[in-house]
Design an enzyme around this catalytic site. Structure first.
Site, PDB file in Angstrom:
ATOM      1  N   LYS A  72      -4.800  24.870 177.138  1.00 49.55           N
ATOM      2  CA  LYS A  72      -3.623  24.166 177.662  1.00 49.55           C
ATOM      3  C   LYS A  72      -2.297  24.758 177.187  1.00 49.55           C
ATOM      4  CE  LYS A  72      -5.596  19.575 178.430  1.00 49.55           C
ATOM      5  NZ  LYS A  72      -5.474  18.129 178.162  1.00 49.55           N
ATOM      6  N   ASP A 131      -1.346  14.861 182.187  1.00 49.79           N
ATOM      7  CA  ASP A 131      -1.845  13.892 181.198  1.00 49.79           C
ATOM      8  C   ASP A 131      -0.783  12.813 180.947  1.00 49.79           C
ATOM      9  OD1 ASP A 131      -4.343  15.044 180.767  1.00 49.79           O
ATOM     10  OD2 ASP A 131      -3.611  16.365 179.185  1.00 49.79           O
ATOM     11  N   ALA A 161      -1.251  13.417 167.152  1.00 43.55           N
ATOM     12  CA  ALA A 161      -0.137  14.320 167.486  1.00 43.55           C
ATOM     13  C   ALA A 161      -0.653  15.652 168.028  1.00 43.55           C
ATOM     14  CB  ALA A 161       0.743  14.538 166.261  1.00 43.55           C
ATOM     15  N   ASN A 174       0.096   9.997 162.536  1.00 39.95           N
ATOM     16  CA  ASN A 174      -0.959  11.009 162.588  1.00 39.95           C
ATOM     17  C   ASN A 174      -1.533  11.236 161.206  1.00 39.95           C
ATOM     18  OD1 ASN A 174      -2.434  12.916 164.220  1.00 39.95           O
ATOM     19  ND2 ASN A 174      -1.359  14.555 163.134  1.00 39.95           N
ATOM     20  N   GLY A 191      -9.807   4.708 178.402  1.00 39.26           N
ATOM     21  CA  GLY A 191      -9.419   6.104 178.594  1.00 39.26           C
ATOM     22  C   GLY A 191      -9.824   6.656 179.950  1.00 39.26           C
TER      23      GLY A 191
HETATM   24  P1  NAP Z   1      -6.366  17.674 169.620  1.00 46.26           P
HETATM   25  O1  NAP Z   1      -5.193  18.395 170.176  1.00 46.26           O
HETATM   26  O2  NAP Z   1      -7.437  18.448 168.927  1.00 46.26           O
HETATM   27  O3  NAP Z   1      -5.801  16.538 168.631  1.00 46.26           O
HETATM   28  C1  NAP Z   1      -6.692  15.768 167.874  1.00 46.26           C
HETATM   29  C2  NAP Z   1      -5.935  14.627 167.197  1.00 46.26           C
HETATM   30  O4  NAP Z   1      -6.899  13.751 166.582  1.00 46.26           O
HETATM   31  C3  NAP Z   1      -5.001  15.085 166.080  1.00 46.26           C
HETATM   32  O5  NAP Z   1      -3.868  14.227 166.052  1.00 46.26           O
HETATM   33  C4  NAP Z   1      -5.870  14.901 164.833  1.00 46.26           C
HETATM   34  O6  NAP Z   1      -5.116  14.701 163.655  1.00 46.26           O
HETATM   35  C5  NAP Z   1      -6.580  13.629 165.193  1.00 46.26           C
HETATM   36  N1  NAP Z   1      -7.843  13.452 164.456  1.00 46.26           N
HETATM   37  C6  NAP Z   1      -8.981  14.175 164.596  1.00 46.26           C
HETATM   38  N2  NAP Z   1      -9.939  13.697 163.758  1.00 46.26           N
HETATM   39  C7  NAP Z   1      -9.366  12.669 163.078  1.00 46.26           C
HETATM   40  C8  NAP Z   1      -9.843  11.775 162.082  1.00 46.26           C
HETATM   41  N3  NAP Z   1     -11.103  11.851 161.618  1.00 46.26           N
HETATM   42  N4  NAP Z   1      -9.003  10.810 161.633  1.00 46.26           N
HETATM   43  C9  NAP Z   1      -7.740  10.714 162.111  1.00 46.26           C
HETATM   44  N5  NAP Z   1      -7.225  11.540 163.050  1.00 46.26           N
HETATM   45  C10 NAP Z   1      -8.032  12.501 163.535  1.00 46.26           C
HETATM   46  O7  NAP Z   1      -7.136  16.868 170.763  1.00 46.26           O
HETATM   47  P2  NAP Z   1      -6.501  16.244 172.105  1.00 46.26           P
HETATM   48  O8  NAP Z   1      -6.625  17.217 173.203  1.00 46.26           O
HETATM   49  O9  NAP Z   1      -5.184  15.667 171.776  1.00 46.26           O
HETATM   50  O10 NAP Z   1      -7.550  15.075 172.418  1.00 46.26           O
HETATM   51  C11 NAP Z   1      -7.607  13.890 171.612  1.00 46.26           C
HETATM   52  C12 NAP Z   1      -8.542  12.886 172.285  1.00 46.26           C
HETATM   53  O11 NAP Z   1      -7.971  12.478 173.536  1.00 46.26           O
HETATM   54  C13 NAP Z   1      -9.939  13.450 172.616  1.00 46.26           C
HETATM   55  O12 NAP Z   1     -10.882  12.447 172.384  1.00 46.26           O
HETATM   56  C14 NAP Z   1      -9.853  13.751 174.102  1.00 46.26           C
HETATM   57  O13 NAP Z   1     -11.105  13.653 174.757  1.00 46.26           O
HETATM   58  C15 NAP Z   1      -8.921  12.638 174.562  1.00 46.26           C
HETATM   59  N6  NAP Z   1      -8.219  12.954 175.808  1.00 46.26           N
HETATM   60  C16 NAP Z   1      -8.389  12.117 176.834  1.00 46.26           C
HETATM   61  C17 NAP Z   1      -7.734  12.338 178.013  1.00 46.26           C
HETATM   62  C18 NAP Z   1      -7.953  11.385 179.145  1.00 46.26           C
HETATM   63  O14 NAP Z   1      -7.571  11.725 180.277  1.00 46.26           O
HETATM   64  N7  NAP Z   1      -8.493  10.201 178.907  1.00 46.26           N
HETATM   65  C19 NAP Z   1      -6.874  13.441 178.166  1.00 46.26           C
HETATM   66  C20 NAP Z   1      -6.703  14.302 177.072  1.00 46.26           C
HETATM   67  C21 NAP Z   1      -7.396  14.041 175.888  1.00 46.26           C
HETATM   68  P3  NAP Z   1      -4.635  15.957 162.749  1.00 46.26           P
HETATM   69  O15 NAP Z   1      -3.366  16.460 163.383  1.00 46.26           O
HETATM   70  O16 NAP Z   1      -4.437  15.373 161.409  1.00 46.26           O
HETATM   71  O17 NAP Z   1      -5.757  16.982 162.789  1.00 46.26           O
END
Ligand code: NAP
Length: 268
Positions: free
Chosen positions: A65, A101, A126, A148, A234
């Site tokens: 992305k 998104d 974040a 975050n 979601g």
């Molecule tokens: P990403 O860029 O990898 O970001 C992951 C986020 O989760 C970061 O803020 C990370 O914090 C946090 N995190 C991960 N493990 C954690 C834990 N054990 N405790 C607390 N915080 C934690 O991923 P993303 O693309 O943003 O996606 C995040 C989620 O949204 C996924 O489940 C994805 O499937 C979902 N999503 C859904 C849609 C939809 O259309 N419904 C669209 C996009 C994404 P740190 O910064 O501290 O690592």
């Protein structure tokens, strides 16, 4: 026949092909939607190749992305978010990059009659989804606090979002009692029955969107429902980011019900 596609890695379990193809079928559009897994370094080459092959539109998911930004003429929202999830290929000019998104977040709330303008919103996370949610909510008129695990990422994101603040997860205690809207944009809740938000902080005046869509009912949404909050799965965000991409590409109103049915059949 038009060909649309998704680049990402992995993409084999993506729900976008059936969701978009249900949309084409409902409107009698002769098109198919296929998935591609380019090498990690090949984001720009994939966009150029799709343009050369006459692909009608591309979605983009993890891990591409951010990298795709360099290969497209990004619209201002995608530029601010720093991520592109939808690419259009105009006949005259370079590929255009969008972030749907953000529309996924606002339209999911809208579909549940949640008014965002004037609200206090908390975004947990974040990363890519957190960035999209924070800008979407701020643009819709909410005052945003980003919480975050890595506090510095929340602070950096908040600095780019109008009127936003950011900090660590410990700040949920301060911000959630007064909040109207909560978005979980972390991946917590996907792998295990866990939540990033203590149940004791949830209350009946909250509308809660969990970006996690597998499982459909996460622990956070169960806790939110138990607290009397409005819950937004979601799957609605997933649906409406797809709807926004579909409308961008086809210039037609998307058949939301047909796309939702196709999605739900695979999620239940
Ligand atoms: P990403 O860029 O990898 O970001 C992951 C986020 O989760 C970061 O803020 C990370 O914090 C946090 N995190 C991960 N493990 C954690 C834990 N054990 N405790 C607390 N915080 C934690 O991923 P993303 O693309 O943003 O996606 C995040 C989620 O949204 C996924 O489940 C994805 O499937 C979902 N999503 C859904 C849609 C939809 O259309 N419904 C669209 C996009 C994404 P740190 O910064 O501290 O690592």
């Amino acid at each position: 026949m038009d060909v649309y596609g998704l680049i990402g890695n992995p993409v084999e379990h993506s729900l976008s092909p059936p969701m978009h193809e249900a949309g084409y079928d409902a409107l009698g559009i002769d098109a198919r939607y296929v998935t591609f897994e380019p090498a990690a370094s090949a984001a720009a080459a994939a966009v150029d190749g799709a343009a050369a092959l006459g692909v009608a539109g591309l979605n983009v998911t993890i891990p591409f992305k951010r990298d795709v930004l360099a290969a497209v003429d990004a619209d201002p929202l995608a530029e601010r978010i720093g991520a592109v999830n939808t690419v259009a290929f105009p006949e005259d000019g370079p590929p255009r990059g969008y972030n749907t998104d953000a529309a996924g977040v606002t339209r999911a709330f809208e579909a549940h009659d949640v008014v965002l303008d004037g609200t206090e919103a908390v975004v947990v996370g974040a990363g890519g989804a957190g960035r999209a949610a924070a800008f979407a909510l701020a643009d819709a008129g909410a005052t945003v606090h980003v919480a975050n695990r890595t506090a510095s990422r929340a602070v950096d994101l908040a600095a780019a979002v109008p009127d936003a603040t950011g900090g660590g997860l410990d700040e949920l205690e301060t911000h959630l009692p007064e909040a109207d809207v909560l978005v979980n944009a972390t991946s917590v809740g996907m792998e295990a029955d866990e939540t990033p938000v203590p149940a004791s902080l949830l209350h009946a005046d909250l509308a809660v969107l969990d970006a996690v869509y597998t499982p459909i009912e996460t622990r956070l949404l169960r806790d939110a429902a138990a607290a009397g909050a409005t819950t937004v799965e979601g799957a609605w965000m997933l649906l409406y980011q797809g709807v926004a991409a579909f409308e961008r590409w086809t210039d037609r109103e998307a058949p939301v019900a047909a796309m939702n049915t196709a999605l739900r059949e695979r999620l239940e």
